[in-house]
Motif scaffolding. Structure first.
Motif, PDB file in Angstrom:
ATOM      1  N   LYS A 154       0.850  -1.189   0.000  1.00 19.95           N
ATOM      2  CA  LYS A 154       0.000   0.000   0.000  1.00 19.95           C
ATOM      3  C   LYS A 154       0.883   1.236   0.000  1.00 19.95           C
ATOM      4  N   GLN A 155       0.413   2.272  -0.700  1.00 21.12           N
ATOM      5  CA  GLN A 155       1.192   3.505  -0.803  1.00 21.12           C
ATOM      6  C   GLN A 155       0.299   4.698  -0.553  1.00 21.12           C
ATOM      7  N   GLU A 156       0.871   5.662   0.154  1.00 22.16           N
ATOM      8  CA  GLU A 156       0.192   6.928   0.397  1.00 22.16           C
ATOM      9  C   GLU A 156       1.246   8.004   0.410  1.00 22.16           C
TER      10      GLU A 156
ATOM     11  N   ALA B 237       4.096   0.728   2.265  1.00 23.86           N
ATOM     12  CA  ALA B 237       4.217  -0.385   3.198  1.00 23.86           C
ATOM     13  C   ALA B 237       4.002  -1.690   2.448  1.00 23.86           C
ATOM     14  N   SER B 238       4.744  -2.718   2.874  1.00 26.57           N
ATOM     15  CA  SER B 238       4.596  -4.035   2.260  1.00 26.57           C
ATOM     16  C   SER B 238       4.621  -5.103   3.334  1.00 26.57           C
ATOM     17  N   LEU B 239       4.114  -6.290   2.973  1.00 28.16           N
ATOM     18  CA  LEU B 239       4.017  -7.373   3.941  1.00 28.16           C
ATOM     19  C   LEU B 239       4.458  -8.687   3.305  1.00 28.16           C
TER      20      LEU B 239
ATOM     21  N   THR C  19       7.734  -3.859   5.812  1.00 27.68           N
ATOM     22  CA  THR C  19       8.624  -2.707   5.654  1.00 27.68           C
ATOM     23  C   THR C  19       7.791  -1.460   5.407  1.00 27.68           C
ATOM     24  N   LEU C  20       8.317  -0.347   5.893  1.00 27.72           N
ATOM     25  CA  LEU C  20       7.738   0.966   5.611  1.00 27.72           C
ATOM     26  C   LEU C  20       8.829   1.766   4.916  1.00 27.72           C
ATOM     27  N   HIS C  21       8.629   2.020   3.623  1.00 27.19           N
ATOM     28  CA  HIS C  21       9.642   2.700   2.833  1.00 27.19           C
ATOM     29  C   HIS C  21       9.281   4.167   2.682  1.00 27.19           C
TER      30      HIS C  21
END
Lengths: 111, 111
Positions: B56-58, B63-65, B73-75
């Motif tokens: 998901k992106q904002e 964020a990925s799982l 991870t939170l990039h």
């Protein structure tokens, strides 16, 4: 649409006293969870109320108790306050296992 | 017992740079959350990740799982000062709504 509201925002107590914190859930939510967040730490789950009963409990002593009312609002009671109870207390509400919405918290300071 | 570990705990970065925050959890879980917390404030929900491979992106956050690796991870892309905050990941096992939080990553973005 009001979100989760908590009162009071700040509270100062002394050791040995008792305190009651209050939470009104977001409209349409029926489940209320309480968390304790010590300074510099992540929130820790205290307990959760659903249908006026405690559904789950975290690793907190019996000094921590709660209640849920028919209108879904909730109270957190802490007896025999200790210095270590100083923290931000967060209330979260949800419905049908949807993601929780958090209130702004009550900052409790124990002197 | 479900445990959630984040790293790094502190992150200081320059504006315009990219970085990744990691969140590991110890047992199979149903949902993973990312929250943002500004000083003295409550938790703001950023992302809810439900399944393996979810992304998901904002804005500048993605964020990925990976459920097999038990890793999220939170990039952060091209960081800006407004992203300065503490970021928490939290895991919900079995849809219980009993969230287990990591200790948080305090992000400071410098001009």
């Amino acid at each position: 649409d009001a979100g989760v509201t908590q009162s009071p925002t700040h509270l100062i107590k002394t050791r040995g006293q008792q305190v009651t914190l209050r939470c009104s859930p977001k409209s349409g939510h029926d489940t209320v969870s309480w968390y304790q967040q010590a300074l510099g730490q992540g929130p820790q789950f205290i307990f959760q109320y659903y249908e006026e009963e405690e559904r789950q409990r975290g690793n907190f002593p019996d000094r921590f108790s709660g209640h849920q009312f028919p209108n879904y609002s909730s109270e957190l009671n802490v007896n025999a306050l200790l210095l270590g109870d100083s923290a931000l207390y967060l209330c979260a509400s949800s419905f049908s296992y949807q993601p929780q919405h958090f209130g702004d918290g009550t900052r409790l300071s124990i002197l | 017992e479900l445990k959630v570990e984040q790293n790094p705990l502190f992150l200081s970065m320059q504006e315009g740079k990219n970085y990744t925050i990691y969140c590991n959890y110890s047992t199979t879980s149903d949902r993973l959350y990312w929250y943002r917390q500004d000083p003295g404030k409550s938790l703001e929900s950023l992302f809810v990740l439900l399944s393996n491979g979810a992304v998901k992106q904002e804005g500048r956050l993605m964020a990925s799982l990976d459920t097999k690796a038990r890793l999220s991870t939170l990039h952060i892309t091209a960081a800006v000062h407004d992203l300065s905050a503490t970021y928490f990941c939290a895991v919900d096992r079995g849809g219980s709504e009993k969230l287990v939080f990591g200790k948080g990553t305090k992000l400071t973005v410098n001009p």
